[in-house]
Enzyme design. Structure first.
Site, PDB file in Angstrom:
ATOM      1  N   ASP B 125       0.845  -1.181   0.000  1.00 46.78           N
ATOM      2  CA  ASP B 125       0.000   0.000   0.000  1.00 46.78           C
ATOM      3  C   ASP B 125       0.888   1.240   0.000  1.00 46.78           C
ATOM      4  O   ASP B 125       1.802   1.356   0.821  1.00 46.78           O
ATOM      5  CB  ASP B 125      -0.905  -0.018   1.242  1.00 46.78           C
ATOM      6  CG  ASP B 125      -2.048   0.970   1.113  1.00 46.78           C
ATOM      7  OD1 ASP B 125      -2.449   1.271  -0.020  1.00 46.78           O
ATOM      8  OD2 ASP B 125      -2.536   1.433   2.154  1.00 46.78           O
ATOM      9  N   HIS B 132      -3.974  13.971   0.592  1.00 48.51           N
ATOM     10  CA  HIS B 132      -4.172  13.082   1.746  1.00 48.51           C
ATOM     11  C   HIS B 132      -2.989  13.179   2.712  1.00 48.51           C
ATOM     12  O   HIS B 132      -3.172  13.348   3.926  1.00 48.51           O
ATOM     13  CB  HIS B 132      -4.359  11.641   1.275  1.00 48.51           C
ATOM     14  CG  HIS B 132      -4.368  10.630   2.383  1.00 48.51           C
ATOM     15  ND1 HIS B 132      -5.402  10.517   3.295  1.00 48.51           N
ATOM     16  CD2 HIS B 132      -3.452   9.689   2.750  1.00 48.51           C
ATOM     17  CE1 HIS B 132      -5.135   9.544   4.158  1.00 48.51           C
ATOM     18  NE2 HIS B 132      -3.955   9.033   3.857  1.00 48.51           N
ATOM     19  N   GLU B 198     -10.512   4.009   3.194  1.00 47.45           N
ATOM     20  CA  GLU B 198      -9.553   4.769   2.384  1.00 47.45           C
ATOM     21  C   GLU B 198      -9.889   4.507   0.928  1.00 47.45           C
ATOM     22  O   GLU B 198      -9.867   3.359   0.470  1.00 47.45           O
ATOM     23  CB  GLU B 198      -8.113   4.376   2.706  1.00 47.45           C
ATOM     24  CG  GLU B 198      -7.681   4.841   4.094  1.00 47.45           C
ATOM     25  CD  GLU B 198      -6.167   4.828   4.303  1.00 47.45           C
ATOM     26  OE1 GLU B 198      -5.468   4.061   3.613  1.00 47.45           O
ATOM     27  OE2 GLU B 198      -5.693   5.598   5.169  1.00 47.45           O
ATOM     28  N   GLU B 200      -9.018   4.211  -2.615  1.00 47.33           N
ATOM     29  CA  GLU B 200      -7.780   3.979  -3.363  1.00 47.33           C
ATOM     30  C   GLU B 200      -8.093   3.251  -4.665  1.00 47.33           C
ATOM     31  O   GLU B 200      -9.188   2.718  -4.851  1.00 47.33           O
ATOM     32  CB  GLU B 200      -6.798   3.116  -2.552  1.00 47.33           C
ATOM     33  CG  GLU B 200      -6.454   3.668  -1.184  1.00 47.33           C
ATOM     34  CD  GLU B 200      -5.247   2.991  -0.548  1.00 47.33           C
ATOM     35  OE1 GLU B 200      -4.407   2.417  -1.286  1.00 47.33           O
ATOM     36  OE2 GLU B 200      -5.142   3.034   0.693  1.00 47.33           O
ATOM     37  N   ASP B 230      -9.072   0.447   1.567  1.00 48.87           N
ATOM     38  CA  ASP B 230      -8.154  -0.031   2.604  1.00 48.87           C
ATOM     39  C   ASP B 230      -8.745   0.334   3.964  1.00 48.87           C
ATOM     40  O   ASP B 230      -8.431   1.377   4.535  1.00 48.87           O
ATOM     41  CB  ASP B 230      -6.803   0.657   2.380  1.00 48.87           C
ATOM     42  CG  ASP B 230      -5.738   0.149   3.325  1.00 48.87           C
ATOM     43  OD1 ASP B 230      -5.742  -1.065   3.612  1.00 48.87           O
ATOM     44  OD2 ASP B 230      -4.906   0.958   3.763  1.00 48.87           O
ATOM     45  N   ARG B 234      -8.135   3.621  12.867  1.00 49.90           N
ATOM     46  CA  ARG B 234      -7.267   4.783  13.161  1.00 49.90           C
ATOM     47  C   ARG B 234      -6.725   4.767  14.588  1.00 49.90           C
ATOM     48  O   ARG B 234      -5.609   5.227  14.842  1.00 49.90           O
ATOM     49  CB  ARG B 234      -8.046   6.080  12.949  1.00 49.90           C
ATOM     50  CG  ARG B 234      -8.568   6.290  11.551  1.00 49.90           C
ATOM     51  CD  ARG B 234      -7.465   6.397  10.532  1.00 49.90           C
ATOM     52  NE  ARG B 234      -8.000   6.588   9.191  1.00 49.90           N
ATOM     53  CZ  ARG B 234      -7.278   6.398   8.084  1.00 49.90           C
ATOM     54  NH1 ARG B 234      -6.014   6.012   8.151  1.00 49.90           N
ATOM     55  NH2 ARG B 234      -7.820   6.575   6.905  1.00 49.90           N
ATOM     56  N   GLN B 237      -4.029   2.173  14.796  1.00 55.17           N
ATOM     57  CA  GLN B 237      -2.877   2.696  14.057  1.00 55.17           C
ATOM     58  C   GLN B 237      -2.096   3.725  14.879  1.00 55.17           C
ATOM     59  O   GLN B 237      -0.866   3.697  14.930  1.00 55.17           O
ATOM     60  CB  GLN B 237      -3.373   3.332  12.754  1.00 55.17           C
ATOM     61  CG  GLN B 237      -2.268   3.753  11.791  1.00 55.17           C
ATOM     62  CD  GLN B 237      -2.831   4.260  10.444  1.00 55.17           C
ATOM     63  OE1 GLN B 237      -4.027   4.173  10.194  1.00 55.17           O
ATOM     64  NE2 GLN B 237      -1.962   4.766   9.596  1.00 55.17           N
ATOM     65  N   LYS B 250      -4.362  -2.176   9.641  1.00 54.89           N
ATOM     66  CA  LYS B 250      -4.663  -2.316   8.216  1.00 54.89           C
ATOM     67  C   LYS B 250      -4.864  -3.766   7.829  1.00 54.89           C
ATOM     68  O   LYS B 250      -4.902  -4.083   6.645  1.00 54.89           O
ATOM     69  CB  LYS B 250      -3.483  -1.757   7.406  1.00 54.89           C
ATOM     70  CG  LYS B 250      -3.145  -0.305   7.728  1.00 54.89           C
ATOM     71  CD  LYS B 250      -4.085   0.636   7.007  1.00 54.89           C
ATOM     72  CE  LYS B 250      -3.522   2.046   6.998  1.00 54.89           C
ATOM     73  NZ  LYS B 250      -4.284   2.894   6.057  1.00 54.89           N
ATOM     74  N   THR B 254      -9.011  -5.500   3.221  1.00 50.85           N
ATOM     75  CA  THR B 254      -8.895  -4.545   2.128  1.00 50.85           C
ATOM     76  C   THR B 254      -9.825  -5.069   1.049  1.00 50.85           C
ATOM     77  O   THR B 254      -9.654  -6.202   0.590  1.00 50.85           O
ATOM     78  CB  THR B 254      -7.443  -4.471   1.620  1.00 50.85           C
ATOM     79  OG1 THR B 254      -6.624  -3.952   2.676  1.00 50.85           O
ATOM     80  CG2 THR B 254      -7.314  -3.581   0.394  1.00 50.85           C
ATOM     81  N   GLU B 360     -10.042  12.493   7.196  1.00 51.52           N
ATOM     82  CA  GLU B 360      -9.900  13.831   6.618  1.00 51.52           C
ATOM     83  C   GLU B 360     -11.245  14.562   6.573  1.00 51.52           C
ATOM     84  O   GLU B 360     -11.323  15.749   6.855  1.00 51.52           O
ATOM     85  CB  GLU B 360      -9.343  13.733   5.197  1.00 51.52           C
ATOM     86  CG  GLU B 360      -7.944  13.173   5.114  1.00 51.52           C
ATOM     87  CD  GLU B 360      -7.603  12.779   3.690  1.00 51.52           C
ATOM     88  OE1 GLU B 360      -7.801  11.589   3.349  1.00 51.52           O
ATOM     89  OE2 GLU B 360      -7.174  13.642   2.918  1.00 51.52           O
TER      90      GLU B 360
END
Lengths: 418, 418
Positions: B125, B132, B198, B200, B230, B234, B237, B250, B254, B360
């Site tokens: 990844d 971002h 996420e 992607e 993904d 948070r 993480q 993560k 996915t 975000e």
């Protein structure tokens, strides 16, 4: 447990790495035999493919040894693992009635080429050696902030690259990479200047899981262990690793020893993890002795020169066991598969000669190491041969891992020349 | 290039995602058919296995479609990729003499279950979306230090967990993990409280390499693209990621869309990467237009409620192309294999509605988003269904990716209950 005797007499020595007590699993080939599974006994290897074809080994309905890797055995699970080991012990024990049928299936180790013993599904590398983490942290952040706040609570790890795992004996090409010297404003693309080893052990996951598993379940799912050298490009790592961790610095190669030493063979050498500074959370708590007393040594031989022992430590220096690492690996629901390889993290003891990397041994290059030949080393030079050795010392016998070796080749002159 | 017409008339619309210009590759099953490779055309799927068995497709000596994944096609290389696409176009084009043989091999998409279209060899990844990276960096370090010093020189990436990649439609169980609240001294083991998406794209490596490759070689080795979510914990993480990067945060799942849109289908939509603040090093330099103009949207539907569009951006917002990511991935000599999946990194545009993650969109939870239903969201709630959509808008036709969707299930009450 004393030395168990075999009719393969080379195995009956207190110092031989592969007595009947060990029976490690590998994959070998010769000029006339394609790669296939084999079991080491003394100076010989029992050809498992031929042993199965001739019904000397017959522990499952479907063949286990029609493929040149041990994943199919792993997938069968712990009951089969025990049954297979029992049968191999029976075949190879002193006085065995199977000797006549087995003897023609032995191949001298001196005549074989060894291959990766299993298909590496995915590769994870941990950071579970406290002295290593403290040393590296001290160099980068000072001794007060050496250990990250999470370190004593969680086995820190990152996903590595399974495609880069190679068997002992494979030459290692010095990588190129993007680097930035402290005295330059901009990075450059150059051959690595701070190429290093990491002395580790690898634990091989033998059973799948699909959700969080306990530490005891994790221990039961581990098939065996190998020596592991996680070749590391320190200058590439320094530039790339923030904020998402090491990537190309660890992707050139990871070498493993060719013989899987089974959990069963290591059983007599179990030992406790260290005292806990903070109590671990329930799902990571120690449930018994889950490290092993494995004597580990690293030697470095410059090209054409004799080897110097540069590190001597023990697997019992880890803070987290492989079972704890695997349990943590599954907390988020991450599916695990047979053939997953878990690197322990660099194993360093508390004193200088016990450090498992040149980064620590030369303290970031500030205190070069003097070899027996008089040469010095801060990091690896082209032509250097690095070898890891691992042994458990039993009562009149040894459980050896064989060795994990690799020679550093010079970087390509132009990596894009075709 | 205008709309290419097919005798499968549902494909002949300016807005249908799967016209003859697209021909994306997937793996499907029905109540009566085992999982197998298929090609989407309009509302139908051409069964590649039966097409090969009946010699309607015959582009290689050995069978390509006797397995339920596209890796064997990838391994054959770009010449076969073109030949196969040419043949499929011929079979499905308006007026094709093959119509009579092909028509019985069509299966309605409404009747199928989709599976992962390829075996994921390894998963990487990246973090190649500048907006971002800037947004996340600003939240954690302030706008002056938002981008790490390496970011404008190197496509930052980390290895993910291939075993956790699932096909669109798979439910996603909220994970447990080790967390530490800012107001607690010690961590705890709890269900994730800040579960996120996420947005992607995934690039699929179709050809092997064993050493550094150029950006053009990398582009040639890419087989196709999928949408990729993904899923990210948070809070896990935040506690785990120093110093070695994201790991369990993560590893829950996915999701990827079920249809591989080939590089060939995307060719008309190539566009340039942005202006470079620093000149890239030679081995990463742009060699032509290597991003794609792909309109990307994210919708969120609370359980039993209609969906709200929460983000709308474009693949052209990336700073590094997949080819540059793949070239960087090989610099250290890292071997790449067919089936390797490269996540682009979260794609966010410069304005608020263009942000590709709730982290975000809600600015770390400080500015909850209001949905069309009146509910608010800082992070994902149980029962939320997240869907990614991707489309290229051609001259009278659309190249669609289908969708990539997943519903968040509540965390297990006790993850260790058996």
């Amino acid at each position: 447990m004393p030395l168990a005797k075999s009719w393969v007499t080379s195995a009956n020595s207190a110092t031989h790495p592969f007595p009947l007590n060990n029976l490690p699993y590998g994959v070998f080939s010769t000029d006339s035999l394609d790669p296939r599974c084999g079991v080491a006994i003394g100076d010989m290897i029992l050809d498992c493919q031929r042993a199965e074809e001739t019904d000397l080994i017959s522990v499952t309905d479907d063949p286990l040894f029609d493929v040149p890797f041990w994943n199919e055995v792993m997938e069968e699970g712990p009951d089969l693992w025990s049954a297979l080991r029992d049968r191999l012990t029976q075949i190879l024990a002193e006085g065995s009635p199977d000797r006549e049928r087995a003897e023609p299936l032995l191949v001298p180790q001196s005549q074989v080429e060894m291959h990766l013993p299993f298909l590496v599904s995915e590769y994870t590398d941990f950071y579970a050696g406290r002295n290593h983490a403290f040393n590296v942290g001290t160099m980068f952040r000072g001794p007060e902030n050496a250990l990250p706040p999470n370190w004593l609570h969680i086995p820190i790890g990152y996903n590595g690259r399974a495609s880069s795992v190679v068997v002992s004996g494979t030459d290692i090409r010095r990588p190129w990479g993007q680097l930035k010297s402290p005295d330059h404003d901009l990075p450059a693309f150059l051959p690595c200047r701070r190429f290093d080893l990491e002395l580790e052990m690898g634990a091989i996951v033998g059973q799948p899981s699909d959700g969080p598993i306990t530490v005891d379940e994790a221990d039961a799912n581990i098939f065996g262990y190998v020596l592991l050298n996680d070749w590391s490009a320190r200058d590439i790592q320094a530039w790339e690793y923030q904020p998402l961790g090491p990537f190309q610095a660890k992707a050139t190669a990871t070498s493993i020893s060719p013989w899987i030493v089974t959990k069963h063979a290591l059983e007599p050498f179990r030992c406790m993890t260290p005292e806990r500074e903070f109590e671990l959370l329930d799902h990571l708590k120690d449930t018994g002795p889950m490290l092993y007393d494995i004597d580990l040594r690293v030697t470095l031989a410059p090209e054409g020169q004799p080897a110097t022992e540069i590190a001597h430590t023990n697997y019992n220096q880890l803070y987290y066991s492989a079972a704890q690492q695997l349990a943590h690996h599954t907390t988020s629901g991450c599916p695990m598969n047979p053939g997953d390889l878990l690197g322990s993290g660099t194993i360093s003891g508390p004193t200088k000669p016990e450090r498992g990397s040149l980064l620590e041994l030369s303290w970031g290059g500030k205190e070069p190491l003097t070899l027996d030949t008089g040469e010095t080393r801060s990091f690896l030079e082209d032509g250097d041969t690095l070898t890891l050795h691992g042994e458990c010392h039993g009562d009149g016998y040894t459980i050896g891992f064989g060795s994990c070796t690799g020679t550093v080749l010079p970087a390509l002159e132009d990596p894009y020349a075709r």
